[in-house]
Scaffold this motif. Structure first.
Motif, PDB file in Angstrom:
ATOM      1  N   GLN A  98       0.872  -1.184   0.067  1.00 15.82           N
ATOM      2  CA  GLN A  98       0.019   0.161   0.098  1.00 15.82           C
ATOM      3  C   GLN A  98       0.867   1.223  -0.163  1.00 15.82           C
ATOM      4  O   GLN A  98       0.526   2.199  -0.809  1.00 15.82           O
ATOM      5  N   GLY A  99       1.986   1.213   0.783  1.00 15.20           N
ATOM      6  CA  GLY A  99       2.958   2.446   0.886  1.00 15.20           C
ATOM      7  C   GLY A  99       3.444   2.726  -0.477  1.00 15.20           C
ATOM      8  O   GLY A  99       3.558   3.800  -0.876  1.00 15.20           O
ATOM      9  N   ILE A 100       3.909   1.812  -1.154  1.00 14.41           N
ATOM     10  CA  ILE A 100       4.359   1.982  -2.651  1.00 14.41           C
ATOM     11  C   ILE A 100       3.727   2.630  -3.581  1.00 14.41           C
ATOM     12  O   ILE A 100       3.777   3.538  -4.374  1.00 14.41           O
ATOM     13  N   LEU A 101       2.186   1.891  -3.528  1.00 10.22           N
ATOM     14  CA  LEU A 101       1.263   2.478  -4.577  1.00 10.22           C
ATOM     15  C   LEU A 101       0.748   3.653  -3.901  1.00 10.22           C
ATOM     16  O   LEU A 101       0.153   4.449  -4.669  1.00 10.22           O
ATOM     17  N   GLY A 102       0.878   4.136  -2.510  1.00 15.26           N
ATOM     18  CA  GLY A 102       0.459   5.327  -2.332  1.00 15.26           C
ATOM     19  C   GLY A 102       1.605   6.520  -2.246  1.00 15.26           C
ATOM     20  O   GLY A 102       1.276   7.416  -2.111  1.00 15.26           O
ATOM     21  N   THR A 103       2.744   6.209  -2.616  1.00 13.82           N
ATOM     22  CA  THR A 103       3.900   7.139  -2.821  1.00 13.82           C
ATOM     23  C   THR A 103       4.484   7.024  -4.362  1.00 13.82           C
ATOM     24  O   THR A 103       4.043   7.838  -5.010  1.00 13.82           O
ATOM     25  N   PHE A 104       5.318   6.124  -4.432  1.00 16.32           N
ATOM     26  CA  PHE A 104       6.079   6.122  -6.122  1.00 16.32           C
ATOM     27  C   PHE A 104       5.121   5.879  -6.874  1.00 16.32           C
ATOM     28  O   PHE A 104       5.227   6.465  -8.013  1.00 16.32           O
ATOM     29  N   LEU A 105       3.904   5.165  -6.859  1.00 12.80           N
ATOM     30  CA  LEU A 105       2.981   4.539  -7.676  1.00 12.80           C
ATOM     31  C   LEU A 105       1.761   4.943  -7.643  1.00 12.80           C
ATOM     32  O   LEU A 105       0.832   4.050  -8.027  1.00 12.80           O
ATOM     33  N   GLN A 106       1.349   6.150  -7.251  1.00 13.14           N
ATOM     34  CA  GLN A 106       0.194   6.430  -6.954  1.00 13.14           C
ATOM     35  C   GLN A 106      -0.768   6.629  -8.464  1.00 13.14           C
ATOM     36  O   GLN A 106      -1.805   6.453  -8.453  1.00 13.14           O
ATOM     37  N   HIS A 107      -0.091   7.091  -9.507  1.00 17.36           N
ATOM     38  CA  HIS A 107      -0.883   7.179 -10.606  1.00 17.36           C
ATOM     39  C   HIS A 107      -1.117   5.783 -11.151  1.00 17.36           C
ATOM     40  O   HIS A 107      -0.251   4.868 -11.304  1.00 17.36           O
ATOM     41  N   THR A 108      -2.230   5.773 -11.817  1.00 18.66           N
ATOM     42  CA  THR A 108      -2.685   4.494 -12.156  1.00 18.66           C
ATOM     43  C   THR A 108      -2.070   3.829 -13.418  1.00 18.66           C
ATOM     44  O   THR A 108      -2.130   2.978 -13.666  1.00 18.66           O
ATOM     45  N   SER A 109      -1.507   4.710 -14.209  1.00 18.08           N
ATOM     46  CA  SER A 109      -0.706   4.562 -15.344  1.00 18.08           C
ATOM     47  C   SER A 109       0.719   3.601 -15.093  1.00 18.08           C
ATOM     48  O   SER A 109       1.187   3.352 -15.893  1.00 18.08           O
ATOM     49  N   THR A 110       0.993   3.687 -13.666  1.00 19.98           N
ATOM     50  CA  THR A 110       2.188   3.121 -13.373  1.00 19.98           C
ATOM     51  C   THR A 110       2.045   1.407 -12.913  1.00 19.98           C
ATOM     52  O   THR A 110       2.855   0.636 -12.608  1.00 19.98           O
ATOM     53  N   HIS A 111       0.736   0.991 -12.772  1.00 24.34           N
ATOM     54  CA  HIS A 111       0.577  -0.267 -12.582  1.00 24.34           C
ATOM     55  C   HIS A 111      -0.833  -0.818 -13.185  1.00 24.34           C
ATOM     56  O   HIS A 111      -1.731  -0.117 -13.649  1.00 24.34           O
ATOM     57  N   LYS A 112      -0.929  -2.044 -13.235  1.00 21.90           N
ATOM     58  CA  LYS A 112      -2.265  -2.780 -13.820  1.00 21.90           C
ATOM     59  C   LYS A 112      -2.716  -3.520 -12.832  1.00 21.90           C
ATOM     60  O   LYS A 112      -2.081  -4.387 -12.182  1.00 21.90           O
ATOM     61  N   SER A 113      -4.139  -3.302 -12.393  1.00 22.57           N
ATOM     62  CA  SER A 113      -4.919  -3.793 -11.240  1.00 22.57           C
ATOM     63  C   SER A 113      -5.810  -4.832 -11.716  1.00 22.57           C
ATOM     64  O   SER A 113      -6.469  -4.267 -12.553  1.00 22.57           O
ATOM     65  N   LYS A 114      -5.981  -5.819 -11.299  1.00 22.22           N
ATOM     66  CA  LYS A 114      -7.290  -6.741 -11.469  1.00 22.22           C
ATOM     67  C   LYS A 114      -8.420  -6.581 -10.513  1.00 22.22           C
ATOM     68  O   LYS A 114      -9.163  -7.305 -10.370  1.00 22.22           O
ATOM     69  N   GLY A 115      -8.348  -5.541  -9.706  1.00 25.78           N
ATOM     70  CA  GLY A 115      -9.220  -5.383  -8.475  1.00 25.78           C
ATOM     71  C   GLY A 115      -8.898  -4.976  -7.046  1.00 25.78           C
ATOM     72  O   GLY A 115      -7.648  -5.118  -6.928  1.00 25.78           O
ATOM     73  N   VAL A 116      -9.682  -4.952  -6.173  1.00 25.88           N
ATOM     74  CA  VAL A 116      -9.365  -4.946  -4.757  1.00 25.88           C
ATOM     75  C   VAL A 116      -9.768  -6.076  -3.879  1.00 25.88           C
ATOM     76  O   VAL A 116     -11.016  -6.363  -3.966  1.00 25.88           O
ATOM     77  N   LEU A 137      -2.393  -6.445  -8.104  1.00 31.46           N
ATOM     78  CA  LEU A 137      -1.733  -6.148  -9.371  1.00 31.46           C
ATOM     79  C   LEU A 137      -1.516  -7.215 -10.276  1.00 31.46           C
ATOM     80  O   LEU A 137      -1.178  -8.338  -9.785  1.00 31.46           O
ATOM     81  N   ASN A 138      -1.471  -7.130 -11.669  1.00 33.52           N
ATOM     82  CA  ASN A 138      -1.090  -7.656 -12.862  1.00 33.52           C
ATOM     83  C   ASN A 138       0.476  -7.326 -12.841  1.00 33.52           C
ATOM     84  O   ASN A 138       1.280  -8.242 -13.360  1.00 33.52           O
ATOM     85  N   SER A 139       0.692  -6.279 -12.890  1.00 32.28           N
ATOM     86  CA  SER A 139       2.326  -5.904 -13.214  1.00 32.28           C
ATOM     87  C   SER A 139       2.383  -4.308 -12.658  1.00 32.28           C
ATOM     88  O   SER A 139       1.415  -3.713 -12.336  1.00 32.28           O
ATOM     89  N   TYR A 140       3.670  -3.939 -12.452  1.00 32.20           N
ATOM     90  CA  TYR A 140       3.695  -2.460 -12.105  1.00 32.20           C
ATOM     91  C   TYR A 140       5.160  -2.228 -13.151  1.00 32.20           C
ATOM     92  O   TYR A 140       6.013  -2.853 -13.589  1.00 32.20           O
ATOM     93  N   VAL A 141       5.271  -0.724 -13.074  1.00 34.72           N
ATOM     94  CA  VAL A 141       6.429  -0.029 -14.190  1.00 34.72           C
ATOM     95  C   VAL A 141       7.762  -0.682 -13.901  1.00 34.72           C
ATOM     96  O   VAL A 141       8.453  -0.618 -14.866  1.00 34.72           O
ATOM     97  N   TYR A 142       8.101  -0.827 -12.880  1.00 36.10           N
ATOM     98  CA  TYR A 142       9.490  -1.217 -12.413  1.00 36.10           C
ATOM     99  C   TYR A 142       9.933  -2.498 -13.209  1.00 36.10           C
ATOM    100  O   TYR A 142      11.126  -2.683 -13.481  1.00 36.10           O
ATOM    101  N   GLN A 143       9.071  -3.353 -13.387  1.00 37.87           N
ATOM    102  CA  GLN A 143       9.482  -4.760 -13.976  1.00 37.87           C
ATOM    103  C   GLN A 143       9.807  -4.404 -15.524  1.00 37.87           C
ATOM    104  O   GLN A 143      10.567  -5.395 -15.903  1.00 37.87           O
ATOM    105  N   THR A 144       9.372  -3.374 -16.091  1.00 33.43           N
ATOM    106  CA  THR A 144       9.532  -3.470 -17.627  1.00 33.43           C
ATOM    107  C   THR A 144      10.246  -2.367 -18.060  1.00 33.43           C
ATOM    108  O   THR A 144      10.472  -1.803 -19.066  1.00 33.43           O
ATOM    109  N   PHE A 145      10.918  -1.716 -17.033  1.00 30.89           N
ATOM    110  CA  PHE A 145      11.385  -0.191 -17.479  1.00 30.89           C
ATOM    111  C   PHE A 145      13.122  -0.202 -17.933  1.00 30.89           C
ATOM    112  O   PHE A 145      13.585   0.693 -18.521  1.00 30.89           O
ATOM    113  N   ALA A 146      13.480  -1.553 -18.132  1.00 32.22           N
ATOM    114  CA  ALA A 146      14.890  -1.536 -18.860  1.00 32.22           C
ATOM    115  C   ALA A 146      14.733  -0.963 -19.992  1.00 32.22           C
ATOM    116  O   ALA A 146      15.879  -0.543 -20.477  1.00 32.22           O
ATOM    117  N   LYS A 147      13.887  -1.137 -20.916  1.00 30.56           N
ATOM    118  CA  LYS A 147      14.044  -0.648 -22.273  1.00 30.56           C
ATOM    119  C   LYS A 147      14.158   0.791 -22.329  1.00 30.56           C
ATOM    120  O   LYS A 147      14.621   1.373 -23.240  1.00 30.56           O
TER     121      LYS A 147
END
Length: 492
Positions: A98-116, A137-147
């Motif tokens: 919750q803390g990471i989603l509430g600080t670093f990843l607040q914007h919905t474009s940074t992660h894909k969720s399948k519900g609460v 979550l299904n995924s979040y931006v840190y996982q695919t940022f290498a490109k």
């Protein structure tokens, strides 16, 4: 071969970069512990203040592998390899998620969720469980940022790259019409450090009564001076086996001090930066830093905060709507002062400016009373002044009770308390305060502490009327005696 050298002493990196360096150190160390088979000749050397990374393979393949190993998912929760978070207490996993989603990843474009989904935690024995909801979550931006760190050929880019707000919280475009000129940029090697900052940082759910309600989480960025020492501290059982309540704070100061007093962290970390993120009127489309403290407590501040945490402790309350964790105005106010290295009662008259706020403060008068009795004061005269005020309040209430008894009435202590508080609120300069305190003491009659220490207390009143006003209001809020039931708040 590609080689990157990182060092804590690099003058070009910030506190957040150094946290990222610690996060990278912890991730690589955990890969060693788990004996994970690395990719394409990837090697590293971990030292107390530095890291050397080298590899033979294609840059994008190595970086993509490293980020995917570092940032994983565990049943929809963010899992950090560097903290071995999959084996942590579930309450710690959820609060970190919750803390990471509430600080670093607040914007919905940074992660894909399948519900609460809801989670139930037992915070105290013989109390109902508290219900906590979190995103799956299904995924979040840190996982695919290498490109983004590499050019079209898959090699580490030689040009700076744009840094989004999620990568460096608060580093937002200042003007959308001139985004190319007002955006933040980093070299790919330094951006890689920022990618690992969430591993070393800490997160607290906020229950503030003094700040914007939209700031729901505090991000604590530690000052790292030794990578190995900090890794041992951050991976200790005190964090891994903590509970949900251990990551609840009442403000920025409380969050920073809570972090630095955990397992005497101030001896290993020294200081930290605490920030909140939220929307502001002039930039509603992006998250902006709405608060920032640098917390660097000394031994006495840590001791006072420990007393505050003990006497104004976290608690769980039952209501008709379920179980919840109430806010603590007293704890928040005191921690804010301590985080700024001010006396713990400083400015109480400027904050508690209404009967409503005073009423909230007196809900915790038991704890405030203990703080008055047991906290080490800067000077003996401060405590004596509060004691004199307590005696004056007691004698005033006694007189009120005596008059009411003669008339066959019930004494109205609440009304007298409101009169004293509002009179204090009208004291805007030294003259009006001296008029108030003279009348207050005179009305009460002979006050033993005042008579015994007359010279010291009068000198304090004459030399620092604002401090004396704060102490008088503290005395009123912390008074326990005749006319007040021990556990009931004043009804104003």
């Amino acid at each position: 071969m590609t080689t990157i050298d990182y060092h804590l002493g690099d003058s070009s990196i910030t506190l957040l970069h150094r946290a990222g360096l610690a996060g990278l150190w912890m991730t690589l160390k955990q890969l060693e512990i788990e004996k994970v088979q690395t990719i394409q000749g990837l090697k590293w050397e971990l030292r107390d203040r530095a890291i050397t990374l080298s590899w033979d393979g294609k840059d994008i393949d190595v970086l993509d592998w490293l980020l995917k190993e570092a940032y994983q998912l565990d049943d929809g929760l963010i899992a950090l390899r560097g903290l071995d978070s999959k084996t942590m207490n579930l309450e710690v996993q959820v609060t970190m998620h919750q803390g990471i989603l509430g600080t670093f990843l607040q914007h919905t474009s940074t992660h894909k969720s399948k519900g609460v989904v809801p989670k139930s935690f037992l915070l105290e024995d013989n109390k109902p469980e508290i219900l906590v909801k979190h995103k799956v979550l299904n995924s979040y931006v840190y996982q695919t940022f290498a490109k983004n760190l590499c050019d079209k050929k898959g090699s580490l880019s030689s040009k700076p790259i744009s840094v989004a707000g999620w990568l460096s919280p608060g580093a937002v475009v200042k003007h959308t019409a001139f985004s190319s000129n007002t955006s933040f940029e980093e070299l790919p090697e330094q951006a890689l450090l920022l990618l690992f900052a969430p591993v070393a940082c800490c997160y607290y759910s906020l229950r503030s009564q003094l700040r914007d309600k939209r700031a729901q989480y505090a991000l604590v960025i530690p000052e790292i001076t030794n990578l190995r020492t900090y890794a041992e501290y951050r991976q200790s059982s005190n964090f891994r086996e903590a509970g949900y309540l251990d990551f609840c704070a009442y403000g920025l100061g409380d969050a920073g001090l809570r972090f630095l007093t955990q397992e005497k962290a101030s001896e290993k970390v020294g200081k930290c930066q605490v920030i909140t993120l939220g929307t502001v009127a002039w930039s509603s489309q992006q998250k902006t830093r709405t608060g920032l403290y640098v917390v660097e407590p000394d031994y006495q501040v840590c001791q006072t905060y420990e007393a505050c945490k003990s006497h104004l402790s976290d608690r769980v309350v039952e209501s008709s709507n379920g179980t919840f964790i109430p806010k603590s105005l007293a704890r928040e106010f005191i921690a804010e002062n301590l985080a700024r290295n001010k006396p713990w009662y400083s400015g109480i008259s400027d904050v508690i400016t209404s009967n409503e706020l005073f009423n909230r403060l007196t809900y915790e008068r038991e704890g405030l009373n203990q703080m008055v009795k047991e906290t080490e004061w800067d000077t003996k005269d401060e405590k004596l002044f509060v004691e004199a005020c307590h005696e004056a309040i007691s004698y005033t209430y006694g007189q009120l009770a005596s008059y009411a008894q003669k008339r066959g009435e019930v004494p109205n202590f609440d009304r007298e308390t409101v009169k004293i508080r509002t009179s204090l609120g009208r004291c805007k300069n030294a003259e009006t305060f001296r008029e108030f305190i003279s009348s207050f003491f005179a009305k009460a009659g002979k006050i033993p502490t005042l008579q015994e220490h007359w010279t010291e207390l009068m000198n304090m009143i004459l030399c620092d009327w604002k401090k004396s006003r704060d102490l008088a209001l503290l005395a009123l809020a912390s008074y326990k005696g005749k006319g007040l039931q021990e556990d009931d708040p004043i009804d104003i």
